[in-house]
Design a protein around this motif. Structure first.
Motif, PDB file in Angstrom:
ATOM      1  N   GLU A 196       0.853  -1.187   0.000  1.00  0.00           N
ATOM      2  CA  GLU A 196       0.000   0.000   0.000  1.00  0.00           C
ATOM      3  C   GLU A 196       0.888   1.235   0.000  1.00  0.00           C
ATOM      4  N   THR A 229      -4.542   6.773  -2.406  1.00  0.00           N
ATOM      5  CA  THR A 229      -4.053   5.540  -1.804  1.00  0.00           C
ATOM      6  C   THR A 229      -4.154   4.451  -2.860  1.00  0.00           C
ATOM      7  N   ILE A 283      -2.801   0.308  -4.086  1.00  0.00           N
ATOM      8  CA  ILE A 283      -2.122  -0.955  -3.822  1.00  0.00           C
ATOM      9  C   ILE A 283      -1.207  -1.167  -5.024  1.00  0.00           C
TER      10      ILE A 283
END
Length: 168
Positions: free
Chosen positions: A10, A82, A84
């Motif tokens: 992340e 944000t 991944i």
């Protein structure tokens, strides 16, 4: 899942932070958890937007990722973001360990390429008004979160033309 988890991290980016710089080789896929990022290049000092990636989209430069060539464009955080991050090297290792992960990766790239092709084809097949109408129909949230200037660039029209379409 355990094999795939080794490929994922992340990361958080602030608005304006660079995920991929032009001239760099892309070594990652980014799954957008929250926020927006955009892909663009500069032409005569003007930003030309080629993609916006919202929540649940995958952002990458597929040509650079698959061929190991330098990216012609940047990917930057348009909002606080944000993601991944899927690391290419670790993902290729996971492909060798799991047929399911390899199939997942292939299907994922097919979806990404298809989405880019759809946007590219819209410039060949549709008028600017039709591109605008399609955007409103398929992604009504877009105009609430992306500025008029940025949207106009993405749709390949002037800000004034976009304003006229919006008034109608």
């Amino acid at each position: 899942w355990e094999i795939l988890c080794d490929c994922l991290t992340e990361q958080k980016f602030k608005k304006g932070d660079i995920l991929l710089n032009s001239g760099e080789i892309c070594n990652s896929l980014f799954f957008v958890s929250s926020g927006i990022c955009k892909a663009f290049y500069n032409q005569d000092g003007k930003e030309i937007n080629i993609a916006f990636y919202f929540e649940y989209d995958f952002a990458t430069n597929t040509k650079s990722l698959t061929n190991g060539t330098k990216s012609e464009y940047k990917i930057v955080a348009y909002e606080n973001l944000t993601v991944i991050k899927f690391d290419k090297v670790q993902l290729l290792t996971a492909y060798k360990q799991s047929r399911e992960i390899e199939t997942f990766g292939r299907k994922l790239l097919e979806i990404i390429v298809s989405k880019h092709e759809e946007h590219s084809n819209s410039f060949k097949l549709f008028t600017p008004k039709q591109r605008y109408d399609n955007l409103v129909l398929t992604n009504p949230d877009f105009l609430q979160r992306v500025s008029l200037t940025q949207t106009a660039s993405y749709l390949g029209m002037s800000r004034e033309t976009l304003s006229r379409f919006r008034k109608k």
